[in-house]
Design a protein around this motif. Sequence first.
Motif, PDB file in Angstrom:
ATOM      1  N   GLY A 138      37.653  50.584  28.638  1.00  0.00           N
ATOM      2  CA  GLY A 138      36.872  50.933  29.818  1.00  0.00           C
ATOM      3  C   GLY A 138      36.920  49.850  30.885  1.00  0.00           C
ATOM      4  O   GLY A 138      37.129  50.138  32.073  1.00  0.00           O
ATOM      5  N   PHE A 139      36.731  48.606  30.471  1.00  0.00           N
ATOM      6  CA  PHE A 139      36.804  47.512  31.446  1.00  0.00           C
ATOM      7  C   PHE A 139      38.229  47.344  31.977  1.00  0.00           C
ATOM      8  O   PHE A 139      38.417  47.026  33.156  1.00  0.00           O
ATOM      9  N   THR A 140      39.221  47.562  31.132  1.00  0.00           N
ATOM     10  CA  THR A 140      40.610  47.481  31.579  1.00  0.00           C
ATOM     11  C   THR A 140      40.879  48.511  32.668  1.00  0.00           C
ATOM     12  O   THR A 140      41.491  48.196  33.697  1.00  0.00           O
ATOM     13  N   MET A 141      40.407  49.740  32.455  1.00  0.00           N
ATOM     14  CA  MET A 141      40.586  50.776  33.476  1.00  0.00           C
ATOM     15  C   MET A 141      39.811  50.445  34.745  1.00  0.00           C
ATOM     16  O   MET A 141      40.324  50.617  35.858  1.00  0.00           O
ATOM     17  N   ALA A 142      38.578  49.996  34.593  1.00  0.00           N
ATOM     18  CA  ALA A 142      37.730  49.729  35.758  1.00  0.00           C
ATOM     19  C   ALA A 142      38.328  48.652  36.654  1.00  0.00           C
ATOM     20  O   ALA A 142      38.389  48.821  37.873  1.00  0.00           O
ATOM     21  N   PHE A 143      38.771  47.569  36.044  1.00  0.00           N
ATOM     22  CA  PHE A 143      39.322  46.491  36.860  1.00  0.00           C
ATOM     23  C   PHE A 143      40.731  46.817  37.337  1.00  0.00           C
ATOM     24  O   PHE A 143      41.113  46.445  38.441  1.00  0.00           O
ATOM     25  N   GLY A 144      41.494  47.533  36.527  1.00  0.00           N
ATOM     26  CA  GLY A 144      42.851  47.912  36.925  1.00  0.00           C
ATOM     27  C   GLY A 144      42.875  48.891  38.074  1.00  0.00           C
ATOM     28  O   GLY A 144      43.773  48.874  38.911  1.00  0.00           O
ATOM     29  N   ALA A 145      41.886  49.772  38.132  1.00  0.00           N
ATOM     30  CA  ALA A 145      41.834  50.784  39.193  1.00  0.00           C
ATOM     31  C   ALA A 145      41.005  50.329  40.398  1.00  0.00           C
ATOM     32  O   ALA A 145      40.881  51.065  41.370  1.00  0.00           O
ATOM     33  N   GLY A 146      40.416  49.140  40.304  1.00  0.00           N
ATOM     34  CA  GLY A 146      39.626  48.629  41.420  1.00  0.00           C
ATOM     35  C   GLY A 146      38.241  49.233  41.543  1.00  0.00           C
ATOM     36  O   GLY A 146      37.664  49.268  42.618  1.00  0.00           O
ATOM     37  N   TRP A 147      37.698  49.717  40.425  1.00  0.00           N
ATOM     38  CA  TRP A 147      36.381  50.351  40.450  1.00  0.00           C
ATOM     39  C   TRP A 147      35.248  49.397  40.067  1.00  0.00           C
ATOM     40  O   TRP A 147      34.117  49.836  39.883  1.00  0.00           O
ATOM     41  N   SER A 148      35.534  48.144  39.929  1.00  0.00           N
ATOM     42  CA  SER A 148      34.539  47.218  39.386  1.00  0.00           C
ATOM     43  C   SER A 148      33.237  47.160  40.185  1.00  0.00           C
ATOM     44  O   SER A 148      32.199  46.804  39.644  1.00  0.00           O
ATOM     45  N   SER A 149      33.269  47.511  41.459  1.00  0.00           N
ATOM     46  CA  SER A 149      32.036  47.491  42.251  1.00  0.00           C
ATOM     47  C   SER A 149      31.549  48.892  42.629  1.00  0.00           C
ATOM     48  O   SER A 149      30.638  49.025  43.450  1.00  0.00           O
TER      49      SER A 149
END
Length: 137
Positions: A65-76
Amino acid sequence: MYLYVKAIHVFAVIVFIAGMLTTAFALRAVATVPQDVSARRLGGIVLQWDGLVTTPALAVVWVAGFTMAFGAGWSSSLWLLLKLVPAAFLTGLHTLQGIALKRQLRAGQSTALLRWLPLAIILTFATIDWLAVTKPF
């Protein structure tokens, strides 16, 4: 690469939720007939499964989940931040389920809230799913 991580994440979520629901039903079975040998054996098997399969699946869920979030630029993204609340709730609930099942098998202690666990798991998962699929914010 994103699709592979997403596939791993979805598979791990399915395994994790199935394991949580199995533990919830095992808690009810052991609470219903606490002296029954087969119910106690079921509880022991579910605890082993939890340690070998469900808990590692939870770790994969978080890492993927964190890999996808940071990879897709959704972290914020607001939807992702809101999704973390029920996800953390399920993680904590998983820990509490394991503790409760161990207590039931060891000392026969039970609580009335156990009958609501399957519903809580399904509603929480539905909330996470809705936020992940619709990304409303």
